[in-house]
Design an enzyme around this catalytic site. Structure first.
Site, short mmCIF file in Angstrom:
data_model
loop_
_atom_site.label_atom_id
_atom_site.label_comp_id
_atom_site.label_asym_id
_atom_site.label_seq_id
_atom_site.Cartn_x
_atom_site.Cartn_y
_atom_site.Cartn_z
N HIS A 122 0.87 -1.18 0.00
CA HIS A 122 0.00 0.00 0.00
C HIS A 122 0.91 1.23 0.00
O HIS A 122 2.03 1.17 0.51
CB HIS A 122 -0.81 -0.07 1.30
N ASP A 199 3.13 -5.07 7.94
CA ASP A 199 1.91 -4.26 7.80
C ASP A 199 0.74 -5.22 7.93
O ASP A 199 0.43 -5.98 7.01
CB ASP A 199 1.91 -3.56 6.43
N GLN A 202 -4.52 -5.53 7.02
CA GLN A 202 -5.53 -6.44 6.46
C GLN A 202 -5.46 -7.82 7.10
O GLN A 202 -6.15 -8.73 6.66
CB GLN A 202 -5.35 -6.56 4.93
N CYS A 365 -4.77 2.58 -3.51
CA CYS A 365 -3.52 3.11 -2.96
C CYS A 365 -2.35 2.18 -3.28
O CYS A 365 -1.44 2.00 -2.48
CB CYS A 365 -3.62 3.34 -1.45
#
Lengths: 413, 156
Positions: A122, A199, A202, A365
């Site tokens: 992202h 990250d 999600q 994004c």
């Protein structure tokens, strides 16, 4: 099994209509809806406990501080983090990554060093590193994405060198739904002495997270993608790293002592939390974590996998639709990113909306990734615990209707 | 209005015809004005090239780029409406179009030269899509004002 009917009663927004049709909310990867319990926690904070934290020597301030501390403890437990102090509250995932780039990166990354990312990041896990690389003269490298939307793991070992300071990657792709092999990537990075940032924006809403067994250095996510309120993000980091890092923003709460000449920073994690935090959101996030734990990840996963499987079947029967990402259901989460031949994703998004079906349309994004897939963008349906099989069928209905509407005989005037 | 009627109202036949026709699509190689526009919401890019006639008016406009029905049809309508106009007239037509899209003026009050643009009136009820419709017009206005090479970015 999830009692979806009962769960839906906790989400009043799901019974509203859009353009005269029942809302089918399939934009959960952007943000999820909030159950009554979370909304009630927000209201209860403002109606019963509202005060600033760590300052007042009065009852309400004590209560507000206790709520914030409880949220930190609960978040640490959720992540299997060793101590609540390893949890830093931020505004969102983006701010958490920027914090690491600023407070760790500016101190520990120098000219010639390398940061390894992936082609499916992202923008929030790309742009902060571009900014750091530009400032420091460091180099960004990328683990490539294969045709079917997975990381090219065979290429990864060759991309980690003695110069690699950090490997930062998404656990689950927001644009494709790909689930990445988190422990393997961390082990590979560690074997070369690189730090790791996961990250998990999600990931945390859908799967158990265990920073202790993963042994990652940093992990970031947002509350709002897992039924919590907007405005609250989390940075988990190993304690010794938090100790070694410089402060982020300067101001109140992050200091221990201030004079005209300078300051000494507060202890971890407060050294990274300048200014009044989002106390109400932290209190409400506790309620979201409780809700998630009552539902249970096993049942949640079973439910989402069934919805995704059916959605993929519907798309497979539809020759005009292209689905991106891995073909095997096990390699992907509850995200279906697609295009309808000859129809721009934004027209798909609007046409679906007019059917009451909320999907995301655009580049998600992930502009460089879209370029890699040779598309301008995609439309994306993403599921969560309150979605039903009927809603997946409604998605199929919107798909058929949209394709038929925009498919006009060539040369009609 | 319910979904189905709204879909037909937004994507009027005329709009789909413009989208499909490909009229005015392309690039003029020896152009007098060039303007590049970008819609940061979707990342779509638009290139507009223009050729002046001997009378100083805009002789030819072409648009190139990938985009949704609304942005592509709006580009074609823009090119069709502004060709043959003086720079000054073209700029005032752009203002009139934008006033209609931003609901500062009714579609009925559009000048005759913008008759075709009435097909875009349905877009006004979709705030997220208005930029798709105005991109070509803002981009061309930028090109005309700059009298050369220019860049336009829709406000995010």
């Amino acid at each position: 099994m999830l009692d979806v009917r009962r769960i839906r009663e906790d989400f009043p927004i799901l019974s509203r209509t859009v353009h005269g049709k029942p809302l089918v909310y399939l934009d959960n990867a952007a943000t999820t809806q909030k159950p009554r319990q979370v909304v009630a926690a927000l209201a209860e904070f403002y109606e019963r406990h509202n005060a600033n934290v760590h300052r007042g020597v009065h009852t309400l301030s004590d209560e507000a501080t206790a709520l914030m501390d409880a949220a930190r403890r609960k978040t640490a437990e959720f992540l299997h983090a060793p101590k609540p102090e390893t949890v830093v509250f931020t505004r969102n995932t983006t701010e958490s990554i920027n914090l690491v780039a600023h407070s760790w990166g500016r101190k520990f990354v120098s000219a010639g060093d390398e940061i390894l990312l992936t082609e499916m990041e992202h923008h929030s896990n790309l742009v902060p590193w571009q900014m750091l690389a530009k400032e420091k003269g460091a180099r960004l490298r990328f683990i490539p994405v294969t045709e079917d939307g997975r990381l090219d793991l065979a290429a990864a070992p060759g991309l980690i060198t003695a110069k690699t300071k950090l490997v930062a990657f998404t656990a689950a792709s927001n644009a494709l739904g790909t689930l990445n092999p988190v422990p393997g990537l961390i082990a590979l990075a560690k074997s070369r002495g690189a730090r790791t940032l996961v990250d998990a924006a999600q990931w945390t809403p859908h799967y158990p997270t265990d920073v202790a067994s993963w042994d990652c250095d940093f992990l970031v996510f947002s509350a709002h993608k897992m039924m919590g309120p907007t405005g609250l993000g989390v940075l988990y980091a190993k304690e010794e790293l938090l100790e070694a890092m410089d402060p982020f923003l300067g101001g109140g709460d992050m200091i221990e002592r201030v004079s005209w000449e300078g300051f000494t920073p507060n202890v971890v994690p407060y050294k990274f939390e300048a200014g009044t935090p989002n106390i109400a959101a932290a209190a409400a996030f506790s309620a979201a974590l409780d809700y998630l734990s009552r539902a249970g990840f096993a049942a949640l996963h079973e439910h989402e996998a069934a919805l995704t499987k059916r959605a993929l079947e519907i798309f497979a029967e539809f020759p005009a639709a292209t689905v991106y990402g891995p073909k095997e259901p096990g390699a992907r989460g509850g995200i279906v990113s697609f295009n309808i031949e000859g129809v721009h994703p934004h027209d798909v998004g609007t046409a679906f909306d007019l059917e009451g079906v909320a999907v995301r349309a655009g580049h998600h994004c992930c502009q460089p990734l879209m370029g890699r897939l040779k598309v301008g963008g995609t439309a994306r349906a993403s599921f969560y615990l309150y979605n039903t099989m009927n809603e997946v069928e409604a998605l199929g209905g919107a798909l058929a209707k949209t394709a038929a509407f925009f498919k006009r005989p060539a040369g009609v005037k | 209005m319910e979904g189905d009627a709204e879909l037909r109202n937004l994507y009027q036949e005329a709009l789909l015809d413009y989208y499909q026709s490909g009229a005015h699509k392309g690039k003029i190689s020896a152009s007098d004005f060039y303007s590049h526009g970008i819609n940061p919401v979707c990342g779509d890019e638009l290139e507009i090239t223009m050729k002046k006639g001997g009378d100083g008016n805009i002789a030819q406009i072409r648009y190139a780029g990938h985009g949704c029905v609304i942005s592509q049809a709006s580009s074609a309508i823009m090119a069709e409406s502004l060709e043959g106009k003086s720079v000054q007239d073209a700029l005032s037509l752009v203002s009139a179009f934008k006033d209609m899209m931003l609901s500062k003026a009714a579609p009925e009050s559009l000048p005759e030269d913008l008759e075709a643009a009435k097909a875009l009136e349905g877009v006004r009820r979709f705030p997220t899509r208005i930029k798709c419709a105005t991109l070509a017009w803002n981009t061309v206005a930028q090109g005309l004002s700059a009298r050369g090479k220019s860049e336009f970015k829709e406000g995010a």
